[in-house]
Write a protein that holds these residues in place. Structure first.
Motif, PDB file in Angstrom:
ATOM      1  N   CYS A  73      38.364  38.808  35.795  1.00 40.02           N
ATOM      2  CA  CYS A  73      38.177  39.622  37.008  1.00 40.02           C
ATOM      3  C   CYS A  73      36.811  40.305  37.003  1.00 40.02           C
ATOM      4  CB  CYS A  73      39.271  40.675  37.119  1.00 40.02           C
ATOM      5  SG  CYS A  73      40.948  40.026  37.184  1.00 40.02           S
ATOM      6  N   VAL A  74      36.450  40.857  35.862  1.00 41.10           N
ATOM      7  CA  VAL A  74      35.163  41.537  35.728  1.00 41.10           C
ATOM      8  C   VAL A  74      34.025  40.522  35.841  1.00 41.10           C
ATOM      9  CG1 VAL A  74      33.759  43.000  34.223  1.00 41.10           C
ATOM     10  CG2 VAL A  74      36.233  43.342  34.333  1.00 41.10           C
ATOM     11  N   THR A  75      34.242  39.321  35.307  1.00 45.78           N
ATOM     12  CA  THR A  75      33.250  38.255  35.426  1.00 45.78           C
ATOM     13  C   THR A  75      33.026  37.900  36.893  1.00 45.78           C
ATOM     14  OG1 THR A  75      33.901  37.397  33.259  1.00 45.78           O
ATOM     15  CG2 THR A  75      32.654  35.910  34.680  1.00 45.78           C
ATOM     16  N   VAL A  76      34.107  37.815  37.666  1.00 45.24           N
ATOM     17  CA  VAL A  76      33.978  37.529  39.102  1.00 45.24           C
ATOM     18  C   VAL A  76      33.129  38.601  39.783  1.00 45.24           C
ATOM     19  CG1 VAL A  76      35.252  37.455  41.305  1.00 45.24           C
ATOM     20  CG2 VAL A  76      36.080  36.149  39.318  1.00 45.24           C
ATOM     21  N   ALA A  77      33.381  39.866  39.480  1.00 39.39           N
ATOM     22  CA  ALA A  77      32.609  40.952  40.107  1.00 39.39           C
ATOM     23  C   ALA A  77      31.130  40.869  39.736  1.00 39.39           C
ATOM     24  CB  ALA A  77      33.187  42.308  39.697  1.00 39.39           C
ATOM     25  N   HIS A  78      30.841  40.585  38.467  1.00 37.42           N
ATOM     26  CA  HIS A  78      29.444  40.430  38.049  1.00 37.42           C
ATOM     27  C   HIS A  78      28.796  39.235  38.743  1.00 37.42           C
ATOM     28  CE1 HIS A  78      28.776  43.503  35.023  1.00 37.42           C
ATOM     29  NE2 HIS A  78      29.933  43.223  34.446  1.00 37.42           N
ATOM     30  N   TRP A  79      29.525  38.115  38.805  1.00 39.85           N
ATOM     31  CA  TRP A  79      28.978  36.917  39.450  1.00 39.85           C
ATOM     32  C   TRP A  79      28.694  37.177  40.928  1.00 39.85           C
ATOM     33  CZ3 TRP A  79      31.000  33.923  43.457  1.00 39.85           C
ATOM     34  CH2 TRP A  79      30.243  32.790  43.770  1.00 39.85           C
ATOM     35  N   ALA A  80      29.649  37.789  41.622  1.00 38.80           N
ATOM     36  CA  ALA A  80      29.501  38.029  43.062  1.00 38.80           C
ATOM     37  C   ALA A  80      28.320  38.944  43.371  1.00 38.80           C
ATOM     38  CB  ALA A  80      30.790  38.612  43.633  1.00 38.80           C
ATOM     39  N   ALA A  81      28.010  39.854  42.446  1.00 30.06           N
ATOM     40  CA  ALA A  81      26.906  40.790  42.669  1.00 30.06           C
ATOM     41  C   ALA A  81      25.541  40.123  42.611  1.00 30.06           C
ATOM     42  CB  ALA A  81      26.973  41.924  41.634  1.00 30.06           C
ATOM     43  N   GLY A  93      38.297  33.356  48.821  1.00 24.70           N
ATOM     44  CA  GLY A  93      38.993  34.559  48.396  1.00 24.70           C
ATOM     45  C   GLY A  93      39.197  34.547  46.894  1.00 24.70           C
ATOM     46  N   ALA A  94      39.734  35.663  46.384  1.00 23.83           N
ATOM     47  CA  ALA A  94      39.969  35.789  44.940  1.00 23.83           C
ATOM     48  C   ALA A  94      41.261  36.542  44.678  1.00 23.83           C
ATOM     49  CB  ALA A  94      38.800  36.513  44.275  1.00 23.83           C
ATOM     50  N   LEU A  95      42.063  35.971  43.792  1.00 24.37           N
ATOM     51  CA  LEU A  95      43.241  36.649  43.264  1.00 24.37           C
ATOM     52  C   LEU A  95      42.836  37.165  41.887  1.00 24.37           C
ATOM     53  CD1 LEU A  95      46.242  37.431  43.380  1.00 24.37           C
ATOM     54  CD2 LEU A  95      46.759  35.184  42.371  1.00 24.37           C
ATOM     55  N   LEU A  96      42.808  38.484  41.746  1.00 25.47           N
ATOM     56  CA  LEU A  96      42.330  39.137  40.526  1.00 25.47           C
ATOM     57  C   LEU A  96      43.521  39.838  39.870  1.00 25.47           C
ATOM     58  CD1 LEU A  96      39.179  40.670  42.241  1.00 25.47           C
ATOM     59  CD2 LEU A  96      39.268  38.560  40.887  1.00 25.47           C
ATOM     60  N   VAL A  97      43.889  39.386  38.673  1.00 21.64           N
ATOM     61  CA  VAL A  97      45.122  39.844  38.039  1.00 21.64           C
ATOM     62  C   VAL A  97      44.808  40.578  36.738  1.00 21.64           C
ATOM     63  CG1 VAL A  97      47.353  39.130  37.097  1.00 21.64           C
ATOM     64  CG2 VAL A  97      46.379  37.903  39.065  1.00 21.64           C
ATOM     65  N   ALA A  98      45.357  41.784  36.606  1.00 18.67           N
ATOM     66  CA  ALA A  98      45.256  42.592  35.382  1.00 18.67           C
ATOM     67  C   ALA A  98      43.815  42.720  34.889  1.00 18.67           C
ATOM     68  CB  ALA A  98      46.154  42.022  34.287  1.00 18.67           C
ATOM     69  N   PRO A  99      42.937  43.318  35.712  1.00 13.87           N
ATOM     70  CA  PRO A  99      41.536  43.435  35.288  1.00 13.87           C
ATOM     71  C   PRO A  99      41.401  44.244  34.000  1.00 13.87           C
ATOM     72  CG  PRO A  99      41.982  44.920  37.105  1.00 13.87           C
ATOM     73  CD  PRO A  99      43.196  44.062  36.947  1.00 13.87           C
ATOM     74  N   ALA A 100      40.448  43.850  33.181  1.00 13.58           N
ATOM     75  CA  ALA A 100      40.182  44.588  31.939  1.00 13.58           C
ATOM     76  C   ALA A 100      39.168  45.684  32.234  1.00 13.58           C
ATOM     77  CB  ALA A 100      39.632  43.643  30.875  1.00 13.58           C
ATOM     78  N   ASP A 101      39.534  46.912  31.960  1.00 16.23           N
ATOM     79  CA  ASP A 101      38.599  48.029  32.132  1.00 16.23           C
ATOM     80  C   ASP A 101      37.697  48.079  30.901  1.00 16.23           C
ATOM     81  OD1 ASP A 101      37.184  50.325  32.575  1.00 16.23           O
ATOM     82  OD2 ASP A 101      38.932  51.658  32.599  1.00 16.23           O
ATOM     83  N   VAL A 102      36.542  47.439  31.001  1.00 14.53           N
ATOM     84  CA  VAL A 102      35.626  47.356  29.859  1.00 14.53           C
ATOM     85  C   VAL A 102      34.862  48.662  29.643  1.00 14.53           C
ATOM     86  CG1 VAL A 102      35.411  44.845  30.002  1.00 14.53           C
ATOM     87  CG2 VAL A 102      33.796  46.307  31.267  1.00 14.53           C
ATOM     88  N   ILE A 117      31.010  47.944  35.007  1.00 14.65           N
ATOM     89  CA  ILE A 117      31.664  47.069  35.981  1.00 14.65           C
ATOM     90  C   ILE A 117      30.993  47.275  37.343  1.00 14.65           C
ATOM     91  CG2 ILE A 117      33.834  46.571  37.174  1.00 14.65           C
ATOM     92  CD1 ILE A 117      35.293  47.609  34.666  1.00 14.65           C
ATOM     93  N   PRO A 118      30.605  46.188  38.021  1.00 12.38           N
ATOM     94  CA  PRO A 118      30.013  46.335  39.356  1.00 12.38           C
ATOM     95  C   PRO A 118      30.955  47.075  40.309  1.00 12.38           C
ATOM     96  CG  PRO A 118      29.701  44.115  38.556  1.00 12.38           C
ATOM     97  CD  PRO A 118      30.641  44.794  37.596  1.00 12.38           C
ATOM     98  N   GLN A 119      30.365  47.925  41.140  1.00  8.40           N
ATOM     99  CA  GLN A 119      31.145  48.707  42.101  1.00  8.40           C
ATOM    100  C   GLN A 119      30.959  48.203  43.528  1.00  8.40           C
ATOM    101  OE1 GLN A 119      30.320  52.883  41.612  1.00  8.40           O
ATOM    102  NE2 GLN A 119      30.639  52.812  39.405  1.00  8.40           N
ATOM    103  N   ASP A 120      30.270  47.089  43.683  1.00  4.02           N
ATOM    104  CA  ASP A 120      29.984  46.548  45.011  1.00  4.02           C
ATOM    105  C   ASP A 120      31.231  45.936  45.642  1.00  4.02           C
ATOM    106  OD1 ASP A 120      27.229  47.058  44.448  1.00  4.02           O
ATOM    107  OD2 ASP A 120      27.139  45.164  43.359  1.00  4.02           O
ATOM    108  N   LEU A 121      31.312  46.045  46.961  1.00  6.23           N
ATOM    109  CA  LEU A 121      32.358  45.340  47.700  1.00  6.23           C
ATOM    110  C   LEU A 121      32.218  43.855  47.434  1.00  6.23           C
ATOM    111  CD1 LEU A 121      32.325  47.032  51.223  1.00  6.23           C
ATOM    112  CD2 LEU A 121      34.160  47.139  49.542  1.00  6.23           C
ATOM    113  N   LEU A 122      33.323  43.183  47.187  1.00  7.02           N
ATOM    114  CA  LEU A 122      33.270  41.734  47.046  1.00  7.02           C
ATOM    115  C   LEU A 122      33.052  41.122  48.430  1.00  7.02           C
ATOM    116  CD1 LEU A 122      36.176  41.176  44.490  1.00  7.02           C
ATOM    117  CD2 LEU A 122      33.712  41.123  44.051  1.00  7.02           C
ATOM    118  N   PRO A 123      32.193  40.109  48.526  1.00  9.74           N
ATOM    119  CA  PRO A 123      31.876  39.532  49.833  1.00  9.74           C
ATOM    120  C   PRO A 123      32.880  38.479  50.293  1.00  9.74           C
ATOM    121  CG  PRO A 123      30.488  38.552  48.164  1.00  9.74           C
ATOM    122  CD  PRO A 123      31.335  39.586  47.469  1.00  9.74           C
TER     123      PRO A 123
END
Length: 193
Positions: A73-81, A93-102, A117-123
Motif C-alpha cells: 500500500c505504501v509502495t503504491v502511494a510512493h509510486w503514484a506521487a 483504481g486501487a484496493l489497499l489492504v492493511a497498510p503498514a504504518d512505516v 508516507i506520501p500524503q498526496d491524494l491518490l489520482p
C-alpha cells in the motif's frame, strides 16, 4: 468497465505473500491477474519496489486495478506521487489492504526507508481496508491515511493484519471490497461520459 479488459496487479507487502495468503488465492482466481515480483522480499528498498511496480504496470497497455497489502500500500502511494502521467492513466483504481504504518515507533528497521508516507491524494479511486487490532497500523492511522489519500475506508473488527497469521487465507469476503471499488470506478466513468 466490465466490458473492457482489466489487469489486476497484485502487490504483496514485506516478506511477500505465501501460497496460503489471500493475495495468492486471488492471483489464481481473478482473470488477468499478475504479481509484482520483488528482487528482495526480506530487505525492501523503496526505489526497487517502486521500480518493480512501474515495470509491471508498464508491461502492457491494459487498464489496471491495483491490489496491495501492507507495505505494498505504501509502495503504491510512493509510486503514484512520482509516476509518469501515461502510466497513471492506466490505473482505474486501487484496493489497499492493511497498510503498514512505516512511521510508527515500533516499525521494523527494514521498513524505515519507506518513510515518510506520501500524503498526496491518490489520482485514482481507492478503497482502504484496515482493522481495529492491526499491529502494523492502528485504526486511527488507517483513517488518517484514507483521508490523506482520498480513499473510501472500511475498518474490520478483530481482523489483525488481514493475512495468513490472522486467519485470512482465501478471504472471500475481501472480494466485496473489490466489487465496491469496481462499482465506484464505473460510477465515476459514467459521470465523466
Amino acid at each position: 468497465m466490465r466490458s473492457q479488459a482489466i489487469r489486476y496487479v497484485i502487490l504483496p507487502g514485506w516478506q511477500g505473500s505465501p501460497a496460503e495468503h489471500w493475495q495468492s488465492h486471488w492471483l489464481r482466481s481473478l482473470p488477468n491477474a499478475v504479481w509484482v515480483e520483488q528482487r528482495d522480499w526480506q530487505n525492501p528498498l523503496r526505489g526497487d519496489w517502486i521500480a518493480a511496480l512501474q515495470r509491471t504496470i508498464a508491461s502492457e497497455p491494459t487498464p489496471v486495478i491495483l491490489i496491495a497489502h501492507s507495505l505494498g500500500c505504501v509502495t503504491v502511494a510512493h509510486w503514484a506521487a512520482q509516476a509518469p502521467l501515461a502510466l497513471l492513466r492506466l490505473i482505474r483504481g486501487a484496493l489497499l489492504v492493511a497498510p503498514a504504518d512505516v512511521e510508527r515507533p515500533d516499525c521494523p528497521p527494514a521498513l524505515h526507508n519507506f518513510a515518510p508516507i506520501p500524503q498526496d491524494l491518490l489520482p485514482f479511486p481507492s478503497q482502504l481496508v484496515g482493522s481495529d487490532n492491526d499491529s502494523a497500523a492502528s485504526a486511527a492511522r488507517v483513517l488518517e491515511l484514507a483521508r490523506q489519500w482520498g480513499a473510501e475506508t472500511a475498518i474490520l473488527s478483530g481482523a489483525g493484519h488481514i493475512n495468513v497469521k490472522s486467519g485470512h487465507q482465501r478471504w472471500e469476503q475481501g472480494f466485496a471490497y473489490l466489487f465496491r471499488l469496481q462499482n465506484q470506478i464505473e460510477q465515476q466513468a459514467r459521470r465523466r461520459a
